[in-house]
Design a protein around this motif. Sequence first.
Motif, mmCIF file in Angstrom:
data_model
loop_
_atom_site.group_PDB
_atom_site.id
_atom_site.type_symbol
_atom_site.label_atom_id
_atom_site.label_comp_id
_atom_site.label_asym_id
_atom_site.label_seq_id
_atom_site.Cartn_x
_atom_site.Cartn_y
_atom_site.Cartn_z
ATOM 1 N N VAL A 145 0.820 -1.209 0.000
ATOM 2 C CA VAL A 145 0.000 0.000 0.000
ATOM 3 C C VAL A 145 0.859 1.266 0.000
ATOM 4 N N ALA A 146 1.869 1.305 0.839
ATOM 5 C CA ALA A 146 2.704 2.504 0.943
ATOM 6 C C ALA A 146 4.021 2.142 1.607
ATOM 7 N N ALA A 147 5.033 2.961 1.360
ATOM 8 C CA ALA A 147 6.346 2.751 1.957
ATOM 9 C C ALA A 147 6.993 4.090 2.257
ATOM 10 N N ILE A 148 7.913 4.059 3.235
ATOM 11 C CA ILE A 148 8.642 5.269 3.620
ATOM 12 C C ILE A 148 10.068 4.880 3.942
ATOM 13 N N ASP A 149 11.015 5.720 3.553
ATOM 14 C CA ASP A 149 12.417 5.378 3.821
ATOM 15 C C ASP A 149 13.022 6.294 4.884
ATOM 16 N N TRP A 150 14.335 6.148 5.081
ATOM 17 C CA TRP A 150 15.007 6.869 6.184
ATOM 18 C C TRP A 150 15.014 8.386 5.989
ATOM 19 N N ARG A 151 14.782 8.828 4.711
ATOM 20 C CA ARG A 151 14.743 10.265 4.438
ATOM 21 C C ARG A 151 13.312 10.801 4.546
ATOM 22 N N ASP A 152 12.378 9.933 4.908
ATOM 23 C CA ASP A 152 10.950 10.258 4.926
ATOM 24 C C ASP A 152 10.380 10.445 3.523
ATOM 25 N N THR A 153 11.072 9.919 2.538
ATOM 26 C CA THR A 153 10.514 9.859 1.183
ATOM 27 C C THR A 153 9.471 8.750 1.169
ATOM 28 N N THR A 154 8.333 9.030 0.530
ATOM 29 C CA THR A 154 7.238 8.054 0.528
ATOM 30 C C THR A 154 6.823 7.680 -0.884
ATOM 31 N N THR A 155 6.171 6.545 -0.999
ATOM 32 C CA THR A 155 5.549 6.121 -2.237
ATOM 33 C C THR A 155 4.291 5.343 -1.862
ATOM 34 N N SER A 156 3.321 5.289 -2.768
ATOM 35 C CA SER A 156 2.074 4.615 -2.441
ATOM 36 C C SER A 156 1.424 4.038 -3.686
ATOM 37 N N LEU A 157 0.517 3.110 -3.443
ATOM 38 C CA LEU A 157 -0.257 2.484 -4.502
ATOM 39 C C LEU A 157 -1.100 3.544 -5.211
ATOM 40 N N ASP A 158 -1.195 3.464 -6.528
ATOM 41 C CA ASP A 158 -1.933 4.472 -7.289
ATOM 42 C C ASP A 158 -3.373 4.627 -6.798
ATOM 43 N N SER A 159 -3.999 3.524 -6.440
ATOM 44 C CA SER A 159 -5.418 3.578 -6.081
ATOM 45 C C SER A 159 -5.672 4.275 -4.745
ATOM 46 N N VAL A 160 -4.625 4.481 -3.948
ATOM 47 C CA VAL A 160 -4.806 5.133 -2.662
ATOM 48 C C VAL A 160 -4.104 6.483 -2.588
ATOM 49 N N THR A 161 -3.292 6.796 -3.571
ATOM 50 C CA THR A 161 -2.585 8.076 -3.564
ATOM 51 C C THR A 161 -3.579 9.222 -3.469
ATOM 52 N N GLY A 162 -3.319 10.139 -2.545
ATOM 53 C CA GLY A 162 -4.235 11.254 -2.306
ATOM 54 C C GLY A 162 -5.165 10.996 -1.146
ATOM 55 N N ARG A 163 -5.317 9.717 -0.759
ATOM 56 C CA ARG A 163 -6.183 9.372 0.367
ATOM 57 C C ARG A 163 -5.401 8.827 1.554
ATOM 58 N N ILE A 164 -4.134 8.561 1.374
ATOM 59 C CA ILE A 164 -3.377 7.978 2.461
ATOM 60 C C ILE A 164 -2.136 8.818 2.781
ATOM 61 N N THR A 165 -1.720 8.695 4.027
ATOM 62 C CA THR A 165 -0.465 9.291 4.454
ATOM 63 C C THR A 165 0.286 8.257 5.266
ATOM 64 N N ILE A 166 1.502 7.956 4.844
ATOM 65 C CA ILE A 166 2.372 7.098 5.639
ATOM 66 C C ILE A 166 3.385 8.002 6.316
ATOM 67 N N SER A 167 3.622 7.760 7.593
ATOM 68 C CA SER A 167 4.558 8.597 8.336
ATOM 69 C C SER A 167 5.164 7.768 9.463
#
Length: 124
Positions: free
Chosen positions: A48-70
Amino acid sequence: QLHLVEPGGGLVQTGDSLRLPCTATGRTIDTNLMGWFRQAPGKERESVAAIDWRDTTTSLDSVTGRITISKDNLKSTLYLQINSLNPAETAVYYCAVGPKWAPAALGTNFFGAWGQGTQVTVSS
């Protein structure tokens, strides 16, 4: 030994929002790739989503805009905020830890340690 605990989840209604926490114990996770996944009944687990050590994030297209990973490194806790939930998103949600210093990426192959999963049920 690393252990991931996911106390969130539950029953929500269509259109509701939910914030899922995932707390790591045993060691720090501030330099690790972290991710959220879900597995609906009869379907494969999806990233669904991922975050790295720099706080860079990526997410599934179908949820982008509706989710926040932190994440809160001081609390060793990863979060997933999902807005406007719909019944198709009923699933067991898992958090997972990937390698240190790895860039944000989707996909289960990068992750080696998993939480026990928490059920999220979205009623119509």
